[in-house]
Design a protein around this motif. Structure first.
Motif, PDB file in Angstrom:
ATOM      1  N   UNK A 123     -18.929 -16.635  -5.865  1.00  0.00           N
ATOM      2  CA  UNK A 123     -17.910 -17.036  -6.601  1.00  0.00           C
ATOM      3  C   UNK A 123     -17.996 -16.486  -8.067  1.00  0.00           C
ATOM      4  N   UNK A 124     -19.166 -15.762  -8.449  1.00  0.00           N
ATOM      5  CA  UNK A 124     -19.292 -15.226  -9.810  1.00  0.00           C
ATOM      6  C   UNK A 124     -19.293 -16.273 -10.906  1.00  0.00           C
ATOM      7  N   UNK A 125     -19.540 -17.539 -10.812  1.00  0.00           N
ATOM      8  CA  UNK A 125     -19.322 -18.636 -11.811  1.00  0.00           C
ATOM      9  C   UNK A 125     -20.809 -19.501 -11.891  1.00  0.00           C
ATOM     10  N   UNK A 126     -21.016 -19.858 -13.043  1.00  0.00           N
ATOM     11  CA  UNK A 126     -21.980 -20.967 -13.158  1.00  0.00           C
ATOM     12  C   UNK A 126     -21.976 -21.972 -12.009  1.00  0.00           C
ATOM     13  N   UNK A 127     -22.902 -22.433 -11.739  1.00  0.00           N
ATOM     14  CA  UNK A 127     -22.684 -23.662 -10.839  1.00  0.00           C
ATOM     15  C   UNK A 127     -22.522 -24.936 -11.325  1.00  0.00           C
ATOM     16  N   UNK A 128     -21.607 -26.025 -10.872  1.00  0.00           N
ATOM     17  CA  UNK A 128     -21.699 -27.289 -11.230  1.00  0.00           C
ATOM     18  C   UNK A 128     -22.684 -28.226 -10.700  1.00  0.00           C
TER      19      UNK A 128
END
Length: 203
Positions: free
Chosen positions: A34-39
């Motif tokens: 996704x190219x986003x930091x992980x939650x």
């Protein structure tokens, strides 16, 4: 110029994806593409296993490449990461892994799982040649020819293409650094290969 990061067909060790699933990692909400930091929290270290070597399998060899693909992600060796960081790449979140070899019992600790931060809608959809599967020009667009909008990329050296999230684009300066450091030669058969955006189909 940007290149598409690709895998060669060079025989090598490969990850056991069934072992990855059996450990429950796919249920943690970790989406590498996704190219986003992980939650969600990432287990430290991630436990991975190589497939056993198969005699007579032309895809198998003892060779451990500087990066290993599989389990929806890339796992970069530490010396490769240091080269990427040295040439200015600064949008990686890295996580420790332990890769076990069922043949020798060896455990590799010199690789990191990498989450590439940055999914950029950089495709020029008016100039590119592509096919939409669902009418929406995001996530899984199939490109016959990709033309980029450089203004959208800004100063990123490595990023995921938002129109096709499995595609990782790499600046030519990074490719040159890997050639200079001996990770690749720039010809077919390298462990890491790069393809010009107008010379490779992106599916």
């Amino acid at each position: 110029m940007f290149y598409v990061l690709g895998c060669s067909s060079r025989p090598r060790r490969r990850l056991d994806r069934s072992d990855y699933r059996a450990r429950g990692y796919k249920k943690l909400g970790i989406k590498w593409f996704r190219g986003a930091p992980f939650e969600a929290a990432v287990p430290a270290p991630l436990q991975l296993r190589l497939l056993p070597l198969e005699d007579g399998n032309p895809d198998h060899a003892e060779y451990m490449p500087p990066y290993i693909e599989g389990c929806s992600n890339y796992f970069f060796r530490d010396d490769l990461l240091q080269t990427l960081f040295a040439c200015g790449v600064d949008n990686f979140d890295t996580y420790p892994v332990e890769i076990s070899d069922p043949d020798s019992g060896k455990i590799y600790t010199d690789y990191k799982a990498v989450n590439i931060i940055g999914a950029v809608a950089a495709a020029d959809m008016e100039k590119s040649k592509y096919l939409l599967s669902d009418g929406i020009p995001l996530i899984d667009v199939s490109f016959e020819e990709l033309v980029l909008r450089k203004d959208e990329i800004q100063d990123l050296l490595v990023f995921r293409l938002a129109e096709n999230l499995m595609t990782i684009l790499v600046h030519e300066s990074v490719r040159k650094a890997l050639i200079d450091k001996g990770f690749i030669s720039g010809v077919d058969g390298d462990a890491i290969e790069f393809y010009k955006t107008d010379e490779v189909a992106i599916l």
